[in-house]
Design an enzyme around this catalytic site. Structure first.
Site, PDB file in Angstrom:
ATOM      1  N   SER A   1       0.835  -1.205   0.000  1.00 59.97           N
ATOM      2  CA  SER A   1       0.000   0.000   0.000  1.00 59.97           C
ATOM      3  C   SER A   1       0.874   1.260   0.000  1.00 59.97           C
ATOM      4  CB  SER A   1      -0.963  -0.030   1.183  1.00 59.97           C
ATOM      5  OG  SER A   1      -1.941   0.977   1.090  1.00 59.97           O
ATOM      6  N   HIS A   2       0.675   2.146   0.960  1.00 63.55           N
ATOM      7  CA  HIS A   2       1.363   3.439   0.958  1.00 63.55           C
ATOM      8  C   HIS A   2       2.721   3.378   1.661  1.00 63.55           C
ATOM      9  CE1 HIS A   2      -0.483   3.103   4.851  1.00 63.55           C
ATOM     10  NE2 HIS A   2       0.160   4.145   5.299  1.00 63.55           N
TER      11      HIS A   2
ATOM     12  N   GLU B   1     -13.129   4.232   6.172  1.00 64.69           N
ATOM     13  CA  GLU B   1     -12.154   4.272   7.256  1.00 64.69           C
ATOM     14  C   GLU B   1     -11.536   5.662   7.339  1.00 64.69           C
ATOM     15  OE1 GLU B   1     -10.226  -0.111   7.522  1.00 64.69           O
ATOM     16  OE2 GLU B   1      -9.429   1.151   5.931  1.00 64.69           O
ATOM     17  N   GLU B   2     -11.126   6.052   8.544  1.00 68.79           N
ATOM     18  CA  GLU B   2     -10.518   7.368   8.735  1.00 68.79           C
ATOM     19  C   GLU B   2      -9.191   7.503   7.998  1.00 68.79           C
ATOM     20  OE1 GLU B   2      -7.515   7.719  10.642  1.00 68.79           O
ATOM     21  OE2 GLU B   2      -7.421   5.541  10.846  1.00 68.79           O
ATOM     22  N   SER B   3      -8.605   6.381   7.587  1.00 78.00           N
ATOM     23  CA  SER B   3      -7.319   6.404   6.903  1.00 78.00           C
ATOM     24  C   SER B   3      -7.472   6.557   5.387  1.00 78.00           C
ATOM     25  CB  SER B   3      -6.537   5.128   7.215  1.00 78.00           C
ATOM     26  OG  SER B   3      -7.292   3.971   6.882  1.00 78.00           O
TER      27      SER B   3
ATOM     28  N   ASP C   1      -1.137   1.363  -4.355  1.00 75.98           N
ATOM     29  CA  ASP C   1      -2.067   0.362  -4.905  1.00 75.98           C
ATOM     30  C   ASP C   1      -3.447   0.951  -5.144  1.00 75.98           C
ATOM     31  OD1 ASP C   1      -2.633   0.501  -2.133  1.00 75.98           O
ATOM     32  OD2 ASP C   1      -3.575  -1.468  -2.189  1.00 75.98           O
TER      33      ASP C   1
ATOM     34  N   ARG D   1      -6.370   4.070  -1.507  1.00 79.14           N
ATOM     35  CA  ARG D   1      -6.606   5.270  -0.702  1.00 79.14           C
ATOM     36  C   ARG D   1      -6.762   6.487  -1.604  1.00 79.14           C
ATOM     37  NH1 ARG D   1      -3.518   5.073   5.045  1.00 79.14           N
ATOM     38  NH2 ARG D   1      -3.541   2.816   5.362  1.00 79.14           N
TER      39      ARG D   1
ATOM     40  N   LYS E   1     -11.046  -1.419  -0.534  1.00 77.93           N
ATOM     41  CA  LYS E   1     -11.041   0.040  -0.658  1.00 77.93           C
ATOM     42  C   LYS E   1     -10.740   0.460  -2.088  1.00 77.93           C
ATOM     43  CE  LYS E   1      -7.986  -0.121   2.579  1.00 77.93           C
ATOM     44  NZ  LYS E   1      -6.969   0.128   3.627  1.00 77.93           N
TER      45      LYS E   1
ATOM     46  N   LYS F   1      -1.029  -9.739  -0.117  1.00 76.99           N
ATOM     47  CA  LYS F   1      -2.372  -9.805   0.460  1.00 76.99           C
ATOM     48  C   LYS F   1      -3.231 -10.798  -0.312  1.00 76.99           C
ATOM     49  CE  LYS F   1      -5.359  -6.373  -0.064  1.00 76.99           C
ATOM     50  NZ  LYS F   1      -6.096  -5.107   0.096  1.00 76.99           N
TER      51      LYS F   1
END
Length: 541
Positions: A148-149, A387-389, A302, A305, A406, A158
């Protein structure tokens, strides 16, 4: 905050790609050392080859474990696999393919050897499994090779089962345990073969062509708003141009460069290169273009987000955009079920609670981790999960599932739809919601904790909280299980009328995370944070 946060990366900040890949092949993990074991967090196994936590043996063993797991579950269809732009992703994908082919698993890779965003892989799994004709060939599942980030030195792996979302803890615990067993046995039970005889799938084409069924693309096109999209060197780099061309949008791909060192990035808050589109420091170079577009967006490596930039406010706080997205969607999606709930993780803003009440919609509050939203998105009982992220997904116009992971590309396009339909930027719409429901102040900080204290916090029961007040207000709830699904939250949440805090142990560092929010201003938030530390420390003894 590091003194260089938000400044361009320098040569000394960049990874040595050759050394990273060499370590991937040469270093051998010892599973007797906890840091070198396969461990699945909320988004798969992550680590760095230089730290012997993400190496060839890890991926070979984990892939073999996935093969055995899917066989035990009767999953006989194809396995979709894709990777992002991290340096370790390509060698890890090669290793995975060798094991999958060695086990005679039917594998589908990208038709154009393109990078594959996480949402595109989730979309592919669901598209296959929702087709009776294809499903007759066996259920499909998938692997996403991405951290991811995370920084450029990291790798990630994953597994997404047939529901298309992140695997649940029962699956990941079994896979991790079996992988570590295989590593300890010297990989003798791992079957490998040359990565040939694989099939292809057009991830990008299928995903892009389907977007008109979930986003009002026609409204965006008619409005002629100027859109800027920065993939931040990630897997969405080929997708934004395809979206522009397919739908005829006024869309500029701000940066098309792919560099596994991410030399073009500005440093994140702690001085590291991190592709976090919700971070003002990481997005500093993107923010320089804020006045050039009506909507400017960013994605992580990815593309699960999103970061939303408007000319009037700059980079929106992720919680703020989630609130706007929820308020807008539940007013503009008549095809959704009338009882479709609003899904949020328990560390997301309570502003969502107030909007949900005003909308007359049920709030579904779950632990941290997008996997909790999967069942509701599949059956349409949850219209939106966020999600808050800065991670979220929602339903198609007709109320059916889009992705169960996501989707940062989708949320970025939603920002453009909101701007096109309402004529107002998402940030101005949030300001209007603040006038109605209050102006919360939100922050996450870390507090030092020993491994024993972290373990104790993860098991903490809300009844162990002895305090009656928090920052001058009576405590109305102490939670160790999520209100929405009664699942353990792996920590504790304490709530008052105007504030709350949640404390959870970090999975990778000797700290626990304190999330806190107050509707009574920043000074009150500081009071909440200070008392949160005291309350948790007392509970932990």
């Amino acid at each position: 905050m590091n003194e260089r946060a938000g400044t361009p990366a320098q040569q000394s900040d960049l990874i040595d790609v050759e050394a990273l890949i060499r370590a991937y092949h040469e270093l051998r993990p010892d599973v007797a050392i906890p840091e070198q074991r396969v461990v699945f967090g909320t988004s798969g196994h992550r680590g760095s080859s230089l730290k012997t936590s993400f190496n060839e043996h890890h991926i070979a063993a984990t892939t073999q474990a996935i093969v055995e797991y899917r066989a035990s579950q009767g999953i006989t269809g194809p396995l979709f696999i894709g990777a992002d732009t991290h340096a370790l992703s390509a060698p890890a994908m090669t290793t995975a393919l060798e094991v999958l082919v060695g086990n005679e698993v039917r594998v589908l890779v990208d038709e154009f050897s393109d990078f594959v965003p996480t949402p595109a892989l989730s979309h592919a799994i669901l598209r296959w499994n929702n087709s009776p004709e294809r499903r007759a060939e066996g259920e499909a599942d998938g692997i996403v090779v991405t951290p991811s980030h995370n920084p450029p030195s990291d790798g990630g792996f994953k597994y997404n089962p047939p529901h298309g979302g992140p695997a649940d803890s029962d699956a990941t615990s079994w896979i991790a345990a079996r992988a570590n067993e295989l590593i300890a046995g010297g990989l003798r039970e791992v079957r490998l073969n040359e990565a040939s005889a694989v099939e292809t799938y057009d991830f990008r084409g299928a995903y892009v062509a389907d977007l008109e069924n979930i986003v009002d693309i026609e409204a965006i096109r008619r409005s002629s708003i100027r859109i800027g999209a920065d993939p931040l060197g990630g897997a969405s780099v080929g997708y934004w141009g395809a979206i522009r061309d397919h739908y005829g949008l006024d869309l500029t791909v701000v940066n098309q460069e792919v560099d596994p060192r991410w030399a073009f990035m500005t440093l994140d808050w702690d001085g590291k290169i991190r592709m976090d589109p919700s971070s003002p420091s990481a997005m500093a170079s993107v923010l320089a273009h804020r006045d050039d577009f009506d909507i400017l967006t960013g994605n992580d490596a990815d593309a699960d987000r999103h970061g939303i930039v408007t000319p009037d406010a700059g980079l929106m706080n992720p919680n703020h955009f989630l609130v706007v997205a929820i308020d807008y969607l539940f007013r503009h999606r008549p095809g959704w079920r009338v009882d479709a709930a609003i899904g949020k993780t328990l560390v997301s803003s309570s502003m969502i609670d107030r909007v949900a009440e005003a909308l007359g919609r049920r709030l579904w509050e779950v632990p941290v981790g997008f996997k909790w939203f999967v069942p509701g998105l599949i059956d349409g009982s949850v219209g939106f999960g966020g999600e808050e992220s800065a991670g979220a997904s929602f339903l198609r116009f007709d109320g059916t599932v889009w992705t169960t992971d996501k989707d940062g590309i989708l949320l970025c396009l939603l920002a453009s739809e909101i701007r096109a339909v309402t004529g107002k930027s998402p940030s101005r719409l949030y300001a209007a919601l603040v006038e109605k429901y209050g102006d919360p102040v939100y922050e996450r900080v870390d507090a030092v904790a020993t491994p024993a204290q972290k373990a104790a916090l993860g098991r903490l029961d809300g009844e162990a909280i002895a305090a009656a007040e928090l920052a001058g207000e009576p405590i109305t709830a102490t939670l160790s299980r999520a209100p929405g699904n009664d699942a353990p939250i792996g920590g504790v949440k304490v709530v008052t009328e105007h504030a709350w805090f949640a404390a959870r142990p970090s999975g990778t560092e000797d700290v626990y995370k304190i999330y806190a929010e107050s509707f009574l201003g920043e000074d009150h938030l500081r009071h909440v944070q200070a008392e949160a530390r005291r309350i948790v420390d007392e509970a932990l003894g």
